[in-house]
Design a protein around this motif. Structure first.
Motif, short mmCIF file in Angstrom:
data_model
loop_
_atom_site.label_atom_id
_atom_site.label_comp_id
_atom_site.label_asym_id
_atom_site.label_seq_id
_atom_site.Cartn_x
_atom_site.Cartn_y
_atom_site.Cartn_z
N LEU A 1 0.84 -1.21 0.00
CA LEU A 1 0.00 0.00 0.00
C LEU A 1 0.87 1.25 0.00
O LEU A 1 0.65 2.19 -0.77
CB LEU A 1 -0.91 0.02 1.24
N GLU A 2 1.88 1.23 0.86
CA GLU A 2 2.74 2.42 0.98
C GLU A 2 3.47 2.68 -0.34
O GLU A 2 3.64 3.81 -0.76
CB GLU A 2 3.70 2.27 2.15
N ARG A 3 3.86 1.61 -1.02
CA ARG A 3 4.56 1.79 -2.30
C ARG A 3 3.64 2.41 -3.36
O ARG A 3 4.05 3.28 -4.12
CB ARG A 3 5.08 0.43 -2.78
N LEU A 4 2.39 1.96 -3.40
CA LEU A 4 1.44 2.56 -4.35
C LEU A 4 1.31 4.06 -4.11
O LEU A 4 1.35 4.86 -5.04
CB LEU A 4 0.04 1.94 -4.22
N VAL A 5 1.16 4.43 -2.85
CA VAL A 5 0.96 5.84 -2.51
C VAL A 5 2.24 6.63 -2.85
O VAL A 5 2.18 7.68 -3.49
CB VAL A 5 0.60 5.99 -1.02
N ASP A 6 3.40 6.10 -2.47
CA ASP A 6 4.67 6.81 -2.71
C ASP A 6 4.92 6.99 -4.20
O ASP A 6 5.40 8.02 -4.63
CB ASP A 6 5.85 6.01 -2.13
N GLU A 7 4.62 5.97 -5.00
CA GLU A 7 5.03 6.03 -6.42
C GLU A 7 3.98 6.65 -7.34
O GLU A 7 4.30 7.00 -8.47
CB GLU A 7 5.40 4.62 -6.91
N THR A 8 2.72 6.76 -6.87
CA THR A 8 1.69 7.32 -7.76
C THR A 8 0.93 8.48 -7.13
O THR A 8 0.23 9.21 -7.84
CB THR A 8 0.63 6.25 -8.15
N GLY A 9 1.02 8.64 -5.81
CA GLY A 9 0.28 9.70 -5.13
C GLY A 9 -1.21 9.40 -5.01
O GLY A 9 -1.97 10.23 -4.51
N VAL A 10 -1.64 8.22 -5.46
CA VAL A 10 -3.07 7.88 -5.38
C VAL A 10 -3.25 6.73 -4.39
O VAL A 10 -2.71 5.64 -4.57
CB VAL A 10 -3.65 7.49 -6.76
N THR A 11 -4.04 7.02 -3.35
CA THR A 11 -4.31 6.03 -2.30
C THR A 11 -5.52 5.18 -2.70
O THR A 11 -6.55 5.74 -3.09
CB THR A 11 -4.63 6.75 -0.97
N PRO A 12 -5.44 3.85 -2.62
CA PRO A 12 -6.62 3.03 -2.90
C PRO A 12 -7.78 3.42 -1.98
O PRO A 12 -7.57 3.80 -0.83
CB PRO A 12 -6.15 1.60 -2.59
N CYS A 13 -9.01 3.31 -2.53
CA CYS A 13 -10.21 3.61 -1.71
C CYS A 13 -10.42 2.52 -0.68
O CYS A 13 -10.89 2.79 0.43
CB CYS A 13 -11.45 3.63 -2.61
N VAL A 14 -10.14 1.29 -1.09
CA VAL A 14 -10.52 0.11 -0.31
C VAL A 14 -9.38 -0.90 -0.37
O VAL A 14 -8.68 -0.98 -1.38
CB VAL A 14 -11.79 -0.51 -0.97
N ASN A 15 -9.17 -1.64 0.71
CA ASN A 15 -8.37 -2.87 0.63
C ASN A 15 -9.27 -4.00 1.12
O ASN A 15 -9.71 -3.99 2.28
CB ASN A 15 -7.10 -2.76 1.48
N GLN A 16 -9.57 -4.93 0.23
CA GLN A 16 -10.43 -6.07 0.60
C GLN A 16 -9.52 -7.21 1.06
O GLN A 16 -8.72 -7.70 0.28
CB GLN A 16 -11.26 -6.49 -0.62
N VAL A 17 -9.65 -7.57 2.34
CA VAL A 17 -8.74 -8.56 2.93
C VAL A 17 -9.53 -9.64 3.68
O VAL A 17 -10.68 -9.41 4.08
CB VAL A 17 -7.75 -7.88 3.92
N GLU A 18 -8.90 -10.79 3.88
CA GLU A 18 -9.54 -11.83 4.70
C GLU A 18 -9.75 -11.26 6.11
O GLU A 18 -8.81 -10.77 6.74
CB GLU A 18 -8.66 -13.07 4.75
N LEU A 19 -10.97 -11.34 6.60
CA LEU A 19 -11.26 -10.80 7.94
C LEU A 19 -12.53 -11.43 8.50
O LEU A 19 -13.59 -11.36 7.88
CB LEU A 19 -11.42 -9.27 7.86
#
Ligand code: NAD
Length: 274
Positions: A146-164
């Protein structure tokens, strides 16, 4: 039954509870989707890998509910990552669903060993900027992805769908999401049915005249999570959406929190899955 909406970090609103359709055969999907819509569902979670986008699209087209009242998520499968391949895979999914616009598109798994998720994310940003998808997000991404996506594109995902689910509660991952402004969506929110025999859940359920499944879904709702229980059975579908007329106490929330287990994961570990 009216399901509350959650506002995502780009302003998009998503119904907090939806229907998961993994393992739902394509030819049965239209009838099941229509039944879900009749029972108040306005959020459907599918994926290219589920092989039922055609059936989901048909069910929505044949129902009396307007397309713009239904929130549909689909996901890019692992073998289609990469910038150009993502754009092609998205077109294929849209052709199957029969939609002009998709509500949310997720990268299904990060596949870190392939190292293509950043360029894949750039294609997602393009699709969003072109107005072909309203919200973009990810699934099974660990904090460093997640941090890499934000650092390299400046766009934060809206959602992270994870096992929970109660046996795998992801407290540390949820904290990271809260810090980054990412909504947490639970997959296998009922632990694929395996958690339902848990005595503590049955006992809490009996206090409210509810089922263990309803107690789990209510716990997820009260934690502010998005949840997508799967059922193809009409009675269970109705049961799973009937969780907005009771409230768990702080003590009951704590009792469920204590069911978390180090060995509770059912699905693959995203660090190594490919
Ligand atoms: P789930 O936790 O929703 O459990 C579903 C199973 O629980 C059903 O097949 C049924 O056997 C049982 N069940 C459902 N309602 C019940 C009720 N009221 N009473 C008793 N039993 C009941 O499992 P799931 O399908 O794995 O997860 C839900 C959705 O999450 C999927 O359909 C899919 O959309 C999504 N998902 C995403 C990923 C991902 O990698 N992003 C992975 C798995 C699932």
């Amino acid at each position: 039954m009216t399901v509350p909406m959650i506002t995502l970090n780009d302003g998009t609103k998503i119904p907090q509870l939806g229907l998961g359709v993994w393992k739902m055969p394509d030819d049965e999907a239209p009838g099941i989707i229509m039944s879900a819509l009749n029972n108040g569902y306005r959020h459907i979670d599918t994926a290219a890998a589920y092989g039922n986008e055609v059936g989901v699209g048909k069910g929505i087209a044949q129902s009396d509910v307007a397309r713009d009242e239904i929130f549909v998520t689909s996901k890019l499968w692992n073998d289609r990552q990469g910038f150009d391949e993502t754009l092609r895979a998205f077109d294929e999914s849209m052709g199957k669903l029969g939609f002009e616009t998709l509500d949310m598109y997720l990268i299904h798994w990060p596949m870190p060993a392939k190292d293509k998720y950043v360029e894949t994310w750039k294609a997602f940003i393009r699709l969003r900027d072109e107005g072909r998808v309203r919200a973009i997000g990810v699934s099974n991404f660990l904090p460093d992805h997640l941090e890499r996506l934000v650092d390299e594109t400046g766009v934060t995902p809206c959602v992270n769908q994870v096992e929970l689910h109660p046996r795998f509660q992801q407290a540390a991952q949820r904290k990271v999401h809260d810090k980054l402004g990412i909504a947490t969506e639970c997959w296998s929110p009922l632990g694929q049915g395996e958690v339902l025999g848990e005595p503590a859940l049955i006992e809490i359920a009996s206090r409210y005249g509810k089922s263990a499944a309803q107690v789990i879904l209510r716990w997820e709702i009260q934690l502010g999570l998005i949840t997508i229980p799967k059922s193809a059975n009409h009675d269970r579908m109705r049961e799973n959406i009937s969780v907005f007329d009771f409230e768990l106490s702080d003590a009951e929330m704590a009792q469920i929190a204590s069911l978390d287990s180090k060995d509770g994961r059912i699905g693959p570990d995203p660090a190594t899955a490919d």
